[in-house]
Design a protein around this motif. Structure first.
Motif, PDB file in Angstrom:
ATOM      1  N   SER A  21     -54.293  90.655 -36.042  1.00 20.72           N
ATOM      2  CA  SER A  21     -53.052  90.392 -36.742  1.00 20.72           C
ATOM      3  C   SER A  21     -51.790  91.187 -36.384  1.00 20.72           C
ATOM      4  N   THR A  22     -52.103  92.277 -35.612  1.00 20.12           N
ATOM      5  CA  THR A  22     -50.861  92.975 -35.225  1.00 20.12           C
ATOM      6  C   THR A  22     -50.713  92.903 -33.688  1.00 20.12           C
ATOM      7  N   PRO A  23     -49.541  93.215 -33.250  1.00 25.36           N
ATOM      8  CA  PRO A  23     -49.326  93.195 -31.770  1.00 25.36           C
ATOM      9  C   PRO A  23     -50.366  94.220 -31.347  1.00 25.36           C
ATOM     10  N   VAL A  24     -50.629  93.827 -29.987  1.00 24.12           N
ATOM     11  CA  VAL A  24     -51.556  94.921 -29.035  1.00 24.12           C
ATOM     12  C   VAL A  24     -50.517  95.105 -28.023  1.00 24.12           C
ATOM     13  N   ILE A  25     -49.676  96.133 -28.087  1.00 24.37           N
ATOM     14  CA  ILE A  25     -48.605  96.252 -27.182  1.00 24.37           C
ATOM     15  C   ILE A  25     -49.351  97.156 -25.924  1.00 24.37           C
ATOM     16  N   VAL A  26     -49.079  96.787 -24.794  1.00 21.52           N
ATOM     17  CA  VAL A  26     -49.450  97.552 -23.717  1.00 21.52           C
ATOM     18  C   VAL A  26     -48.489  98.783 -23.438  1.00 21.52           C
ATOM     19  N   GLU A  27     -48.974 100.093 -23.803  1.00 19.53           N
ATOM     20  CA  GLU A  27     -48.136 101.103 -23.499  1.00 19.53           C
ATOM     21  C   GLU A  27     -48.098 101.637 -22.204  1.00 19.53           C
ATOM     22  N   SER A  28     -49.308 101.541 -21.449  1.00 15.80           N
ATOM     23  CA  SER A  28     -49.274 101.898 -20.190  1.00 15.80           C
ATOM     24  C   SER A  28     -50.340 101.165 -19.302  1.00 15.80           C
ATOM     25  N   ILE A  29     -50.320 101.353 -18.033  1.00 14.88           N
ATOM     26  CA  ILE A  29     -51.370 100.690 -16.986  1.00 14.88           C
ATOM     27  C   ILE A  29     -51.312 101.903 -15.878  1.00 14.88           C
ATOM     28  N   ASP A  30     -52.516 102.113 -15.885  1.00 12.85           N
ATOM     29  CA  ASP A  30     -52.801 103.352 -14.562  1.00 12.85           C
ATOM     30  C   ASP A  30     -53.587 102.533 -13.376  1.00 12.85           C
ATOM     31  N   LEU A  31     -53.054 103.062 -12.414  1.00 13.85           N
ATOM     32  CA  LEU A  31     -53.817 102.455 -11.049  1.00 13.85           C
ATOM     33  C   LEU A  31     -54.543 103.726 -10.654  1.00 13.85           C
ATOM     34  N   VAL A  32     -55.876 103.651 -10.711  1.00 13.29           N
ATOM     35  CA  VAL A  32     -56.506 104.849 -10.322  1.00 13.29           C
ATOM     36  C   VAL A  32     -57.450 104.625  -9.237  1.00 13.29           C
ATOM     37  N   ARG A  33     -57.269 105.879  -8.098  1.00 17.08           N
ATOM     38  CA  ARG A  33     -58.237 105.750  -6.980  1.00 17.08           C
ATOM     39  C   ARG A  33     -59.164 106.836  -7.210  1.00 17.08           C
ATOM     40  N   TRP A  34     -60.606 106.313  -7.088  1.00  8.99           N
ATOM     41  CA  TRP A  34     -61.494 107.415  -7.002  1.00  8.99           C
ATOM     42  C   TRP A  34     -62.596 107.292  -5.755  1.00  8.99           C
ATOM     43  N   ARG A  35     -62.574 108.198  -5.088  1.00  3.78           N
ATOM     44  CA  ARG A  35     -63.215 107.855  -3.633  1.00  3.78           C
ATOM     45  C   ARG A  35     -62.387 106.771  -2.798  1.00  3.78           C
ATOM     46  N   ASP A  36     -63.204 105.611  -2.574  1.00  6.86           N
ATOM     47  CA  ASP A  36     -62.457 104.419  -2.251  1.00  6.86           C
ATOM     48  C   ASP A  36     -62.489 103.435  -2.994  1.00  6.86           C
ATOM     49  N   ILE A  37     -62.569 103.509  -4.326  1.00  4.96           N
ATOM     50  CA  ILE A  37     -62.657 102.696  -5.433  1.00  4.96           C
ATOM     51  C   ILE A  37     -61.249 102.693  -6.276  1.00  4.96           C
ATOM     52  N   TYR A  38     -60.770 101.341  -6.425  1.00  6.37           N
ATOM     53  CA  TYR A  38     -59.595 101.344  -7.319  1.00  6.37           C
ATOM     54  C   TYR A  38     -60.083 100.679  -8.589  1.00  6.37           C
ATOM     55  N   PHE A  39     -59.372 101.451  -9.739  1.00  4.17           N
ATOM     56  CA  PHE A  39     -59.437 100.855 -11.212  1.00  4.17           C
ATOM     57  C   PHE A  39     -58.053 100.780 -11.746  1.00  4.17           C
ATOM     58  N   LEU A  40     -58.064  99.773 -12.713  1.00  4.58           N
ATOM     59  CA  LEU A  40     -57.028  99.603 -13.481  1.00  4.58           C
ATOM     60  C   LEU A  40     -57.349 100.025 -15.059  1.00  4.58           C
ATOM     61  N   ARG A  41     -56.415 100.965 -15.467  1.00  7.50           N
ATOM     62  CA  ARG A  41     -56.741 101.098 -17.060  1.00  7.50           C
ATOM     63  C   ARG A  41     -55.347 101.069 -17.832  1.00  7.50           C
ATOM     64  N   ALA A  42     -55.456  99.986 -18.624  1.00  9.79           N
ATOM     65  CA  ALA A  42     -54.653  99.726 -19.512  1.00  9.79           C
ATOM     66  C   ALA A  42     -54.870 100.165 -20.880  1.00  9.79           C
ATOM     67  N   ARG A  43     -53.706 100.645 -21.688  1.00  8.47           N
ATOM     68  CA  ARG A  43     -54.079 101.306 -22.932  1.00  8.47           C
ATOM     69  C   ARG A  43     -52.846 100.884 -23.758  1.00  8.47           C
ATOM     70  N   SER A  44     -53.075 100.661 -25.143  1.00  7.79           N
ATOM     71  CA  SER A  44     -52.230 100.080 -26.101  1.00  7.79           C
ATOM     72  C   SER A  44     -51.718 101.097 -26.760  1.00  7.79           C
ATOM     73  N   LYS A  45     -50.724 100.987 -27.669  1.00  6.67           N
ATOM     74  CA  LYS A  45     -50.188 101.726 -28.556  1.00  6.67           C
ATOM     75  C   LYS A  45     -50.909 102.399 -29.653  1.00  6.67           C
ATOM     76  N   GLY A  46     -52.028 101.347 -30.120  1.00  8.00           N
ATOM     77  CA  GLY A  46     -52.864 101.595 -31.223  1.00  8.00           C
ATOM     78  C   GLY A  46     -54.008 102.516 -30.464  1.00  8.00           C
ATOM     79  N   GLY A  47     -54.087 102.726 -29.201  1.00  9.09           N
ATOM     80  CA  GLY A  47     -55.126 103.762 -28.913  1.00  9.09           C
ATOM     81  C   GLY A  47     -56.257 103.098 -28.141  1.00  9.09           C
ATOM     82  N   ALA A  48     -56.256 101.861 -28.047  1.00 14.01           N
ATOM     83  CA  ALA A  48     -57.265 101.205 -27.283  1.00 14.01           C
ATOM     84  C   ALA A  48     -57.128 101.155 -25.788  1.00 14.01           C
ATOM     85  N   ALA A  49     -58.216 101.050 -24.952  1.00 15.08           N
ATOM     86  CA  ALA A  49     -58.198 101.160 -23.513  1.00 15.08           C
ATOM     87  C   ALA A  49     -59.233 100.022 -23.083  1.00 15.08           C
ATOM     88  N   GLY A  50     -58.504  99.214 -22.008  1.00 14.81           N
ATOM     89  CA  GLY A  50     -59.132  98.273 -21.288  1.00 14.81           C
ATOM     90  C   GLY A  50     -59.303  98.977 -19.744  1.00 14.81           C
TER      91      GLY A  50
END
Length: 389
Positions: A21-50
């Motif tokens: 019922s409320t906006p899920v604003i994307v506060e940041s997206i991180d491009l992370v490299r670990w070993r030879d693997i890449y991840f995307l980590r998206a975080r909202s202003k409400g504290g959720a993380a994908g």
């Protein structure tokens, strides 16, 4: 049902505003490299993380991701994801880079934001995509190589069939855009004969030529495929040559599959309307992710064609295809599943996307339903790029 009207595949398919019922604003997206693997980590202003694993190995598309794609999504309401998938095409003149490379980067971000929406709402991606239609997805094991001899291929793929209990398999023939040349002399004929003998008449065998043949040679090869009761013939001709592919499809009573390399919804519509292929086969990443592949399925259903995604990914990336297949109204063909095993154990995520009795269980839980040992990954990451609103 085939009609003379064109399908309205550009219409919104999912009401993601019902997620929250409320906006899920994307506060940041991180491009992370670990070993030879890449991840995307998206975080909202409400504290959720994908979080989503996007690639394994050094990847040239990260430059496009950082410069042309990620800045567009930060600061936006993730509930507007469907419209954003359309708008990103124009942002920074991205249409000038149209194709599978560009849409792959969009698919990566879309997956992270779908996971974010799921985590923020407590809903699974099946709920976000209109409801899960099945809890398990049947698979066919897919060999991605043709460097083996016929004997080696049947042996190692046979081991995976035994381990997974899969009831369908896909093998590579020809030489990959090879102008009628085989990977090695006589390999195709030997492979088909050995595979059918080893696995019996009940095993469904699919064949992928990766555009190895011109139309006439493909038609000749299809006679051999028919002798061994092959269920479909994938990409017999170079994918850009629609006339050649259609000539093969018109000449055969065996279904011809194609679309792996395509990343244009109008092109998929053209292929379906003109029966260039009998089976649409978009890639989960190359074609831009969940939303664009569901739109491709609208095209397939409108023209009465089956759709099966091309997506032989290892590890947690297979969760994307699994959720897509689980959310399709119909699943006429099994999901592609790479026969190969990861080079290293992927014990840092769960649940493992594994085949048991020919089926993959659809991950449950919010978002993609995949969890990572993020504390361990974050502690050992080699670099990070953060994009903030």
């Amino acid at each position: 049902m085939t009609t003379h009207t064109k399908p309205n595949y550009d219409r919104p398919l999912f009401n993601l505003h019902n997620v929250s019922s409320t906006p899920v604003i994307v506060e940041s997206i991180d491009l992370v490299r670990w070993r030879d693997i890449y991840f995307l980590r998206a975080r909202s202003k409400g504290g959720a993380a994908g979080l989503v694993m996007i690639h394994e190995g050094s990847h040239f598309l990260t430059a496009m991701l950082k410069e042309k794609v990620l800045p567009f999504f930060v600061g936006r309401d993730a509930r507007d994801l469907e419209s954003m998938i359309d708008e990103i095409y124009v942002y920074k003149w991205n249409y000038k880079y149209a194709g599978s490379a560009f849409w792959t980067t969009v698919a990566w971000v879309e997956a992270a934001l779908f996971d974010l929406l799921g985590k923020a709402s407590g809903k699974s991606i099946g709920d976000l995509l209109g409801g899960r239609k099945r809890d398990q997805v049947p698979v066919y094991v897919s060999s991605l190589i043709r460097e083996t001899t016929a004997e080696e291929e049947v042996e190692w793929v046979g081991q995976r069939i035994e381990q997974t209990k899969a009831k369908a398999v896909k093998l590579k023939i020809g030489g990959r855009l090879s102008r009628n040349a085989d990977a090695s002399p006589g390999r195709t004929e030997r492979l088909l004969a050995l595979a059918r003998k080893a696995w019996g008449s009940s095993m469904k065998i699919y064949i992928d030529a990766n555009g190895s043949y011109d139309a006439q040679y493909a038609i000749d090869i299809a006679k051999l495929l028919k002798e061994h009761n092959v269920a479909f013939f994938e990409e017999p001709c170079p994918f850009e040559d629609l006339d050649a592919t259609k000539a093969v499809a018109d000449a055969l009573d065996m279904p011809v599959a194609g679309g792996e390399q395509d990343a244009s919804l109008p092109r998929f519509e053209y292929m379906a309307r003109n029966r260039v292929v009998d089976i649409l086969q978009p890639d989960m990443l190359y074609n831009g992710g969940f939303i664009r592949n569901h739109r491709t399925n609208v095209i397939a259903e409108h023209y009465g064609l089956p759709l099966t995604p091309h997506s032989p990914y290892l590890g947690p990336r297979q969760a994307l295809t699994t959720h897509f297949c689980a959310s399709l109204p119909k699943l006429p063909i099994e999901m592609e599943y790479a026969a190969a095993l990861p080079k290293q154990p992927m014990d840092w995520y769960g649940p493992q996307i594994e085949v048991k009795d020919g089926m993959v269980a659809v991950p449950t839980g919010p978002g993609l339903g995949v969890t990572y040992d993020w504390d361990y990954i974050a502690k050992n990451r080699t670099n990070i790029h953060r994009f903030r609103a």
